[in-house]
Design an enzyme around this catalytic site. Structure first.
Site, PDB file in Angstrom:
ATOM      1  CG  ASP A 251      -9.737  13.927 -16.774  1.00 33.08           C
ATOM      2  OD1 ASP A 251      -9.317  13.246 -17.075  1.00 33.08           O
ATOM      3  OD2 ASP A 251     -10.477  13.914 -15.793  1.00 33.08           O
TER       4      ASP A 251
ATOM      5  NE  ARG B 131      -3.130   0.527   2.985  1.00 33.30           N
ATOM      6  CZ  ARG B 131      -2.548   1.256   4.078  1.00 33.30           C
ATOM      7  NH1 ARG B 131      -2.350   2.240   3.985  1.00 33.30           N
ATOM      8  NH2 ARG B 131      -1.708   0.346   5.157  1.00 33.30           N
TER       9      ARG B 131
END
Length: 396
Positions: A186, A61
């Protein structure tokens, strides 16, 4: 990274950057480190790594060798200092916006954006009173008029999903720098092959890597690129504590997809140009929206910041929602599906699918009408794509 490596063209970098076969027993393909945790040689080494005093892996993680290759490669392709991979595009979007805001802050957003991004902004308003103003961003004056003391982010989609409108990124970045506000872009519809926002003065770029980066419709993922200081903060706080991480296997799929990014995008763009020309001549098509179209009012913006127009086309059918849905239902081999950037041509109805969560009045303001169709042009022979579209349009 050496100066020679920095000079690699993007067609080469998508294949080689961030990976040295000598470090992995000569394996040509990046190995998949399918492990959750890593051992320490001593307890003291574990202490040093957790304290940040020694580099090395701890827990997947927090970092993984396969994922690290992907992060280094996307950072190079976007001309950024560092990259970070996430388990989905929305995990990337939400992590960036959470990291850059606090309660009562203000965001300026391009007028029109992905439905789930709109949904996340709505949740931020309801829970934390983080407000959003939508802007066409057509002029510096318009942008300056919206900036408040509590404005902490300018968030841009370009091309905008699904209207294909364009935002002048250099103009936005110039205004943002006057106020010290970061610009987040984006870049999903373009990929770094067609557009590199950081080179235009923007601060952070993100992708739904599910789309053109992966390219084969078999992985869900997100990517963020920016300055190392921001990426380190994002990794050590928002991503670590919320946990929207990518799996090693999904990172490997993206690395595999990236190797063909340039050749895929060229084919997507070639096909799209030909389909645009046909759509514009059909009697049942009212309007066609495509960045590289000669009739596009934003053509000058496209030519200033994009290599080519991309593989997504939007168009209005003559009629109403019933005619739009009828068109989709009459297609043969073309697939009714959301997403984009796959080898297969995908077609959808934004008002009832990808952008259905946006209230009707807001959709209308964004230009997302009931007649609007979004077409992700695939890698098939363009003649076959058009043949299927044409027979469906002829039946309206």
């Amino acid at each position: 990274m050496t100066q020679k490596q920095n000079q690699k063209r993007i067609e080469t970098a998508v294949i080689h950057e961030g990976y040295d076969t000598k470090e992995m027993l000569g394996s040509l393909s990046t190995p998949i480190f399918q492990t959750s945790t890593y051992t320490f040689e001593t307890a003291e080494q574990g202490e040093r790594r957790f304290a940040g005093e020694e580099s090395g892996y701890i827990y997947s993680r927090l970092g993984n060798p396969t994922v690290r290759v992907l992060e280094e490669r996307i950072a190079t392709l976007e001309k950024g200092e560092a990259g970070l991979a996430f388990g989905s595009g929305m995990a990337a979007v939400s992590a960036v916006l959470i990291a850059l805001t606090k309660a009562n802050d203000h965001i300026i957003c391009s007028s029109g954006l992905y439905g789930c991004t709109f949904g996340f902004l709505t949740m931020m308003r309801e829970k934390y009173n983080i407000t959003t103003d939508f802007s066409e961003m057509k002029s510096k004056e318009e942008l300056r008029s919206l900036i408040r003391p509590e404005t902490t982010v300018i968030y841009v989609e370009t091309p905008i999903n699904p209207t294909m409108r364009l935002i002048d990124l250099q103009q936005v970045a110039e205004v943002a720098k006057e106020y010290g506000i970061p610009v987040v872009v984006d870049n999903t519809f373009s990929s770094p092959y067609l557009q590199q926002p950081l080179e235009l003065g923007c601060d952070i770029v993100l992708h739904s890597a599910t789309k053109y980066i992966g390219g084969h419709g078999d992985v869900i993922a997100g990517l963020v690129v920016g300055k190392k200081s921001f990426i380190d903060m994002l990794s050590n706080t928002t991503q670590k504590d919320i946990g929207g991480v990518i799996s090693p296997f999904d990172a490997w799929l993206l690395l595999r997809g990236l190797k063909t990014l340039a050749v895929r995008l060229d084919r997507h763009c070639d096909n799209a140009r030909k389909i645009v020309a046909q759509l514009k001549m059909h009697r049942q098509v009212a309007n066609v929206y495509y960045p590289e179209d000669d009739d596009n009012p934003d053509l000058a913006i496209m030519e200033g910041q994009m290599r080519r127009g991309g593989g997504v086309i939007s168009f209005d059918v003559k009629g109403n929602k019933q005619q739009a849905q009828q068109l989709l239902n009459q297609l043969g081999f073309l697939k009714i599906a959301v997403s984009l950037g796959d080898a297969e041509t995908l077609i959808e109805h934004p008002a009832t699918m990808t952008h259905a969560s946006i209230p009707y009045e807001v959709r209308q303001q964004m230009g997302i009408t009931d007649q609007l169709i979004r077409l992700s042009v695939g890698l098939e022979a363009w003649e076959d794509i058009w043949s299927d579209l044409e027979q469906a349009l002829d039946q309206l």
